[in-house]
Design a protein around this motif. Structure first.
Motif, PDB file in Angstrom:
ATOM      1  N   THR A   1       0.837  -1.204   0.000  1.00  0.00           N
ATOM      2  CA  THR A   1       0.000   0.000   0.000  1.00  0.00           C
ATOM      3  C   THR A   1       0.870   1.252   0.000  1.00  0.00           C
ATOM      4  OG1 THR A   1      -1.650  -1.195   1.312  1.00  0.00           O
ATOM      5  CG2 THR A   1      -1.850   1.209   1.227  1.00  0.00           C
ATOM      6  N   PRO A   2       0.643   2.173  -0.947  1.00  0.00           N
ATOM      7  CA  PRO A   2       1.381   3.448  -0.915  1.00  0.00           C
ATOM      8  C   PRO A   2       1.097   4.196   0.391  1.00  0.00           C
ATOM      9  CG  PRO A   2       0.246   3.168  -3.016  1.00  0.00           C
ATOM     10  CD  PRO A   2      -0.248   2.079  -2.116  1.00  0.00           C
ATOM     11  N   GLY A   3       2.137   4.651   1.043  1.00  0.00           N
ATOM     12  CA  GLY A   3       1.980   5.328   2.326  1.00  0.00           C
ATOM     13  C   GLY A   3       2.303   4.445   3.503  1.00  0.00           C
ATOM     14  N   GLY A   4       2.419   3.124   3.255  1.00  0.00           N
ATOM     15  CA  GLY A   4       2.892   2.206   4.273  1.00  0.00           C
ATOM     16  C   GLY A   4       1.948   2.034   5.449  1.00  0.00           C
ATOM     17  N   TYR A   5       2.549   1.773   6.604  1.00  0.00           N
ATOM     18  CA  TYR A   5       1.800   1.404   7.810  1.00  0.00           C
ATOM     19  C   TYR A   5       0.880   2.526   8.281  1.00  0.00           C
ATOM     20  CZ  TYR A   5       1.060  -1.251  12.112  1.00  0.00           C
ATOM     21  OH  TYR A   5       0.500  -1.981  13.128  1.00  0.00           O
ATOM     22  N   CYS A   6       1.343   3.768   8.186  1.00  0.00           N
ATOM     23  CA  CYS A   6       0.510   4.908   8.620  1.00  0.00           C
ATOM     24  C   CYS A   6      -0.750   5.017   7.769  1.00  0.00           C
ATOM     25  CB  CYS A   6       1.309   6.202   8.547  1.00  0.00           C
ATOM     26  SG  CYS A   6       2.635   6.303   9.757  1.00  0.00           S
ATOM     27  N   LYS A   7      -0.619   4.761   6.469  1.00  0.00           N
ATOM     28  CA  LYS A   7      -1.779   4.825   5.569  1.00  0.00           C
ATOM     29  C   LYS A   7      -2.793   3.748   5.922  1.00  0.00           C
ATOM     30  CE  LYS A   7      -4.051   6.373   2.011  1.00  0.00           C
ATOM     31  NZ  LYS A   7      -4.664   7.718   2.057  1.00  0.00           N
ATOM     32  N   ILE A   8      -2.317   2.552   6.253  1.00  0.00           N
ATOM     33  CA  ILE A   8      -3.227   1.464   6.633  1.00  0.00           C
ATOM     34  C   ILE A   8      -4.010   1.850   7.883  1.00  0.00           C
ATOM     35  CG2 ILE A   8      -3.312  -0.905   7.501  1.00  0.00           C
ATOM     36  CD1 ILE A   8      -2.873  -0.797   4.529  1.00  0.00           C
ATOM     37  N   ASN A   9      -3.345   2.430   8.873  1.00  0.00           N
ATOM     38  CA  ASN A   9      -4.027   2.866  10.102  1.00  0.00           C
ATOM     39  C   ASN A   9      -5.084   3.929   9.809  1.00  0.00           C
ATOM     40  OD1 ASN A   9      -2.830   1.197  12.010  1.00  0.00           O
ATOM     41  ND2 ASN A   9      -1.080   2.532  12.289  1.00  0.00           N
ATOM     42  N   ASN A  10      -4.755   4.864   8.895  1.00  0.00           N
ATOM     43  CA  ASN A  10      -5.717   5.905   8.523  1.00  0.00           C
ATOM     44  C   ASN A  10      -6.929   5.308   7.812  1.00  0.00           C
ATOM     45  OD1 ASN A  10      -4.129   7.939   9.590  1.00  0.00           O
ATOM     46  ND2 ASN A  10      -3.051   8.331   7.673  1.00  0.00           N
ATOM     47  N   LEU A  11      -6.699   4.304   6.961  1.00  0.00           N
ATOM     48  CA  LEU A  11      -7.805   3.653   6.246  1.00  0.00           C
ATOM     49  C   LEU A  11      -8.709   2.907   7.218  1.00  0.00           C
ATOM     50  CD1 LEU A  11      -5.837   2.254   3.164  1.00  0.00           C
ATOM     51  CD2 LEU A  11      -7.445   4.169   3.166  1.00  0.00           C
TER      52      LEU A  11
ATOM     53  N   ARG B   1      -9.169   3.775  10.418  1.00  0.00           N
ATOM     54  CA  ARG B   1      -9.897   4.786  11.196  1.00  0.00           C
ATOM     55  C   ARG B   1     -11.057   5.379  10.389  1.00  0.00           C
ATOM     56  NH1 ARG B   1      -4.710   7.062  12.202  1.00  0.00           N
ATOM     57  NH2 ARG B   1      -3.725   6.144  14.054  1.00  0.00           N
ATOM     58  N   SER B   2     -10.816   5.604   9.098  1.00  0.00           N
ATOM     59  CA  SER B   2     -11.833   6.221   8.244  1.00  0.00           C
ATOM     60  C   SER B   2     -12.919   5.250   7.820  1.00  0.00           C
ATOM     61  CB  SER B   2     -11.168   6.829   7.002  1.00  0.00           C
ATOM     62  OG  SER B   2     -10.533   5.808   6.230  1.00  0.00           O
ATOM     63  N   GLY B   3     -12.732   3.949   8.020  1.00  0.00           N
ATOM     64  CA  GLY B   3     -13.744   2.960   7.671  1.00  0.00           C
ATOM     65  C   GLY B   3     -13.637   2.423   6.263  1.00  0.00           C
ATOM     66  N   ILE B   4     -12.655   2.886   5.499  1.00  0.00           N
ATOM     67  CA  ILE B   4     -12.470   2.350   4.137  1.00  0.00           C
ATOM     68  C   ILE B   4     -12.072   0.880   4.213  1.00  0.00           C
ATOM     69  CG2 ILE B   4     -11.098   2.571   2.019  1.00  0.00           C
ATOM     70  CD1 ILE B   4     -10.869   5.560   2.626  1.00  0.00           C
ATOM     71  N   LEU B   5     -11.236   0.557   5.171  1.00  0.00           N
ATOM     72  CA  LEU B   5     -10.908  -0.829   5.467  1.00  0.00           C
ATOM     73  C   LEU B   5     -11.410  -1.147   6.866  1.00  0.00           C
ATOM     74  CD1 LEU B   5      -7.226  -1.116   4.120  1.00  0.00           C
ATOM     75  CD2 LEU B   5      -9.317  -1.879   2.998  1.00  0.00           C
ATOM     76  N   GLU B   6     -11.696  -2.412   7.120  1.00  0.00           N
ATOM     77  CA  GLU B   6     -12.237  -2.811   8.419  1.00  0.00           C
ATOM     78  C   GLU B   6     -11.344  -3.846   9.078  1.00  0.00           C
ATOM     79  OE1 GLU B   6     -16.164  -4.237   7.871  1.00  0.00           O
ATOM     80  OE2 GLU B   6     -16.974  -2.329   7.121  1.00  0.00           O
TER      81      GLU B   6
END
Length: 398
Positions: free
Chosen positions: A346-356, A358-363
């Motif tokens: 995933t572009p953005g790495g681990y921080c991006k996954i955490n943001n996704l 939190r935002s509900g795009i991923l569960e």
């Protein structure tokens, strides 16, 4: 009264009596023969408050001028002060010791500061030059190539390749000479060299013999068999073993012959233990999952093993899992991935996954009951949908 009390440090809780200074008479000396308080501080390479304290305790003479009581100091007094006194920084440079440790070391050497943070609350420590030069003579025998003439306990332990706890034991038994300051202990390089020339630690002997650290007791017993006994130093509730380096040197051939035999016996026992235990039937190595799915051993342990979702057995120092447990793990890893695994693609790495998340795009999916794992899992299919929705990255320009 005068600026002498105004320049007193606010942090100091001490109260001082007013000190009246003689008036400056320019008929005897011209104005150019005097300098101001700040000029004196710059010339002496110390803080203004130290100059004020030096005048207060009469190790530096000054005078006052006019109704505002402007402090002026004769230039001749500045030179006299330089000859008789020095700052902690200047003293540390002469002694060859780290400046932050200078005050504590000087305390251990019996040298007391006239002015300083722990004396009168001023910023810099000031010492008598005669005391510093007396102490400097004690370390003249040290090797000039040494960076410091005195080193801290941590530095000494690193130099001897031992822990600070072991060094404390050596200090308690008097095996290593040191100077005790108010806070720490300090060592000269020659004292450490003298210890290394006289004694050798079991840890160093194990390294010379090529034996692991857990064979110290076997090595000690083997050395007793050829007449080499350790020097036993008893401290509070503990015993420390040392060997005389000259004895080991004199028994060089016997030592290495005995160590070679001990090492051969160890290797034989290891090979025998390994060869006597065939891989269990119905089990496969845990590392197969790591190699297949690219999951770290730490993530795999936290995900499946830590809370008992699957069980493992150890054979020949290798972890194995049963076929049924392996199928459960493969089903989950085929359909889900950890955050660390997802961050690799995933572009953005681990921080991006955490943001996704939190935002509900991923569960955070729960294919494993909560009481068996605390690791977050992401659906591979949902992650693929998100990655496919991203705009294509521009081609690299060459």
């Amino acid at each position: 009264m005068d600026r002498l009390n105004d320049a007193k440090i606010k942090k100091s809780k001490k109260t001082y009596q007013r000190k009246y200074l003689p008036s400056v008479n320019f008929s005897k000396k011209p104005r150019t023969d005097y300098i101001t308080l700040r000029e004196a501080a710059k010339e002496l390479q110390m803080d203004v408050d130290n100059v004020v304290s030096a005048i207060r305790i009469n190790i530096l003479k000054g005078g006052s001028l006019g109704k505002k009581m402007l402090l002026l100091i004769p230039k001749t007094e500045i030179q006299k002060f330089k000859n008789k006194f020095m700052t902690a920084t200047q003293a540390a440079k002469i002694i060859k010791v780290s400046c932050p440790q200078a005050f504590d070391l000087f305390f251990g050497l019996g040298v007391r500061a006239l002015i300083g943070p722990m004396v009168d609350g001023t910023r810099n420590y000031i010492y008598k030059a005669a005391d510093i030069m007396r102490v400097a003579k004690l370390a003249k025998a040290e090797d000039p190539s040494e960076h410091f003439n005195y080193c801290s306990k941590t530095f000494a332990a690193n130099r001897l390749h031992i822990s600070t706890e072991t060094l404390s034991q050596l200090m308690a038994t008097g095996s290593v000479k040191y100077i005790q300051g108010r806070v720490g202990a300090y060592f000269r390089p020659s004292w450490l060299n003298n210890f290394e020339e006289r004694f050798i630690m079991p840890k160093e002997l194990l390294k010379l013999a090529g034996l692991p650290s857990n064979m110290a007791h076997q090595m000690i017993d083997a050395l007793k068999g050829i007449g080499i006994t350790p020097i036993k130093l008893k401290t509070t509730g503990q015993q420390l073993n040392l060997y005389n380096r000259a004895t080991i040197r004199d028994s060089h051939d016997k030592f290495f012959r005995q160590m070679a035999y001990l090492n051969t016996s160890r290797e034989y026992r290891t090979d025998k233990n390994h060869s006597s235990k065939p891989p269990p039937k119905g089990y496969s190595p845990l590392k197969d999952l790591i190699n297949t799915y690219g999951i770290s051993s730490n993530d795999l342990t936290n995900l499946f093993i830590k809370f008992g979702f699957i069980s493992t057995i150890i054979n020949n120092r290798t972890k194995y899992i049963s076929t049924s447990d392996k199928k459960k793990c493969e089903f989950i890893l085929d359909n889900y991935c950890t955050c660390a695994m997802a961050s690799k693609s995933t572009p953005g790495g681990y921080c991006k996954i955490n943001n996704l998340l939190r935002s509900g795009i991923l569960e955070n999916e729960r294919p494993i009951p909560d009481n068996y794992t605390q690791t977050k899992l992401i659906s591979r299919s949902k992650l693929k949908i998100y990655l496919d929705s991203l705009p294509p990255s521009p081609p690299n320009k060459q």
